[in-house]
Design a protein around this motif. Structure first.
Motif, PDB file in Angstrom:
ATOM      1  N   VAL A  20       0.490  -1.354   0.262  1.00 25.70           N
ATOM      2  CA  VAL A  20       0.100  -0.461   0.086  1.00 25.70           C
ATOM      3  C   VAL A  20       0.746   1.078   0.074  1.00 25.70           C
ATOM      4  CG1 VAL A  20      -1.563   1.619   1.187  1.00 25.70           C
ATOM      5  CG2 VAL A  20      -1.887  -1.653   1.119  1.00 25.70           C
ATOM      6  N   CYS A  21       1.999   1.292   0.473  1.00 20.44           N
ATOM      7  CA  CYS A  21       2.533   2.757   0.922  1.00 20.44           C
ATOM      8  C   CYS A  21       3.991   2.049   1.034  1.00 20.44           C
ATOM      9  CB  CYS A  21       2.148   3.004   2.733  1.00 20.44           C
ATOM     10  SG  CYS A  21       3.086   2.219   3.401  1.00 20.44           S
ATOM     11  N   GLY A  22       4.243   1.489   0.132  1.00 16.63           N
ATOM     12  CA  GLY A  22       5.918   1.544   0.527  1.00 16.63           C
ATOM     13  C   GLY A  22       6.927   1.091   1.754  1.00 16.63           C
ATOM     14  N   SER A  23       6.208   0.841   2.887  1.00 14.80           N
ATOM     15  CA  SER A  23       7.429   0.929   3.763  1.00 14.80           C
ATOM     16  C   SER A  23       8.082  -0.824   4.333  1.00 14.80           C
ATOM     17  CB  SER A  23       6.396   1.079   4.790  1.00 14.80           C
ATOM     18  OG  SER A  23       5.754   2.362   5.455  1.00 14.80           O
ATOM     19  N   SER A  70       1.714  -6.438  11.279  1.00 11.52           N
ATOM     20  CA  SER A  70       1.121  -5.510  12.417  1.00 11.52           C
ATOM     21  C   SER A  70       0.830  -4.279  11.444  1.00 11.52           C
ATOM     22  CB  SER A  70       1.873  -5.537  13.264  1.00 11.52           C
ATOM     23  OG  SER A  70       2.213  -6.760  13.902  1.00 11.52           O
ATOM     24  N   HIS A  71       1.390  -3.565  10.432  1.00  9.28           N
ATOM     25  CA  HIS A  71       1.786  -2.437  10.088  1.00  9.28           C
ATOM     26  C   HIS A  71       0.808  -2.435   8.596  1.00  9.28           C
ATOM     27  CE1 HIS A  71       2.969   0.973   7.063  1.00  9.28           C
ATOM     28  NE2 HIS A  71       2.780  -0.285   5.788  1.00  9.28           N
ATOM     29  N   MET A  72       0.312  -3.633   8.315  1.00  8.75           N
ATOM     30  CA  MET A  72      -0.772  -3.434   7.557  1.00  8.75           C
ATOM     31  C   MET A  72      -2.864  -3.085   8.416  1.00  8.75           C
ATOM     32  SD  MET A  72      -0.056  -4.122   4.286  1.00  8.75           S
ATOM     33  CE  MET A  72      -1.358  -4.510   3.906  1.00  8.75           C
ATOM     34  N   LYS A  73      -2.450  -3.373   9.607  1.00  2.00           N
ATOM     35  CA  LYS A  73      -3.880  -2.714  10.300  1.00  2.00           C
ATOM     36  C   LYS A  73      -3.661  -1.709  10.341  1.00  2.00           C
ATOM     37  CE  LYS A  73      -2.887  -7.040  13.109  1.00  2.00           C
ATOM     38  NZ  LYS A  73      -2.930  -7.674  15.137  1.00  2.00           N
ATOM     39  N   THR A  74      -2.613  -0.957   9.941  1.00  2.00           N
ATOM     40  CA  THR A  74      -3.204   0.538  10.012  1.00  2.00           C
ATOM     41  C   THR A  74      -3.708   0.835   8.309  1.00  2.00           C
ATOM     42  OG1 THR A  74      -1.063   0.854   8.935  1.00  2.00           O
ATOM     43  CG2 THR A  74      -0.839   1.404  11.166  1.00  2.00           C
TER      44      THR A  74
END
Length: 344
Positions: free
Chosen positions: A294-297, A307-311
């Motif tokens: 989604v954001c490239g992080s 965990s990040h994907m939940k944002t």
């Protein structure tokens, strides 16, 4: 014909075979009568000829009087030595008329021929499985008897088959003769190399019928299946915790023993599991192979990416049992719980 009669004047009245010596004819006749007058005093096996009985006795005494001058291997019978010598000369005089494969021994050729005919005359009396070669049947029988006659002299572990012992010995010698041509990794067993090659080809022939996940190895599929069945057959004898996989139990046991055999060569930190060491190494290399679509992080660990994907999804699967509030991460839920446990 007359010359042959003079050379072999003693003929068998049953099959017409001729022999030079009368004693040979007398021995031959026993093949028709079934007479086996020579018996082994150890196991009771009977033989037509005394010479065959004497050779058999060597299986009990362990006597191996015939030595190979090239490698020093010893054999009970001279015929076995002669067959062995072909492994040094490379001689393969026996050829398959179907596919052209060549073999050092005629017996090996005869066994090979069954791969073309599909013949499997040797059957297991326990489960009915059939085998082309008697030795394969004998090996199979051990799966029913649990016999493990081949023991490691270093650590005492026993194996049903000699091949298993030889493979195991490499864990002590460190020998890894099978190398990957793609990345250079070496393996003690050829089967491990073949499994590893699938990581390069991407081949995943083993599919889960419940969720369609695919795996390179059948063993991995079988482990995966326990996630559907909930089966946890491996229990810790210390604390009673159960695990789906034996490898997980062995890793868990290190929490009781304190064993940390995997050390970081950079900073010296030690870990109970190799996977933990590999994760730790990323703190030194800065490697972040897991990217957010989604954001490239990027993240060093897949768990951090999840965990990040939940944002992005807004998913909050963790609920407070007291007030019902929902949270994306367990750490935040645990912090929230403190407001309920605080004294007024």
């Amino acid at each position: 014909m007359q010359a042959n009669m003079k050379a072999k004047p003693h003929s068998c009245e049953v099959c017409g075979s001729s022999f030079a010596l009368k004693s040979t004819l007398l021995n031959h006749r026993k093949t028709h009568t079934g007479d086996k007058p020579h018996s082994c005093e150890v196991c009771g096996s009977s033989f037509v000829r005394k010479s065959n009985m004497l050779r058999h006795i060597q299986t009990h005494t362990g006597e191996k009087p015939h030595f190979c001058d090239t490698c020093g291997s010893s054999f009970a019978r001279k015929s076995h030595l002669l067959s062995h010598m072909k492994t040094h000369t490379g001689e393969k005089p026996h050829s398959c008329e179907v596919c052209g494969s060549s073999f050092a021994q005629k017996s090996t050729l005869l066994c090979h021929m069954k791969t073309h005919t599909g013949e499997k005359p040797h059957s297991c009396e326990v489960c009915g499985s059939s085998f082309a070669i008697k030795s394969s049947l004998l090996s199979h029988i051990k799966t029913h008897t649990g016999e493990k006659s081949h023991s490691c002299e270093v650590c005492g572990v026993s194996f049903a088959w000699k091949s298993g012992l030889l493979s195991h010995m490499k864990t002590h010698t460190g020998e890894k003769p099978h190398s990957c041509e793609v990345c250079g990794f070496s393996f003690a067993r050829k089967s491990h190399l073949l499994h590893h090659m699938k990581t390069h080809t991407g081949e995943k022939p083993h599919s889960c019928e419940m969720c369609c996940s695919a795996f390179a190895l059948k063993s991995t599929l079988l482990k995966h299946m326990t996630t559907h069945t909930g089966e946890k057959p491996h229990s810790c004898e210390v604390c009673g915790v159960s695990f789906a996989w034996k490898s997980s139990l062995l890793s868990h046991m290190k929490t009781h023993t304190g064993e940390k055999p995997h050390s970081c060569e950079v900073c010296g930190s030690s870990f109970a599991r190799k996977s933990n060491l590999l994760s730790h190494m990323k703190t030194h290399t800065g490697e972040k192979p897991h990217s957010c679509e989604v954001c490239g992080s990027t993240f060093a660990w897949k768990s951090n990416l999840l965990s990040h994907m939940k944002t992005h999804t807004g998913e909050k699967p963790l609920s407070c049992g007291v007030c019902g509030s929902s949270f994306a991460w367990k750490s935040i839920l645990l912090n929230h719980m403190k407001i309920h446990t605080r004294r007024p």
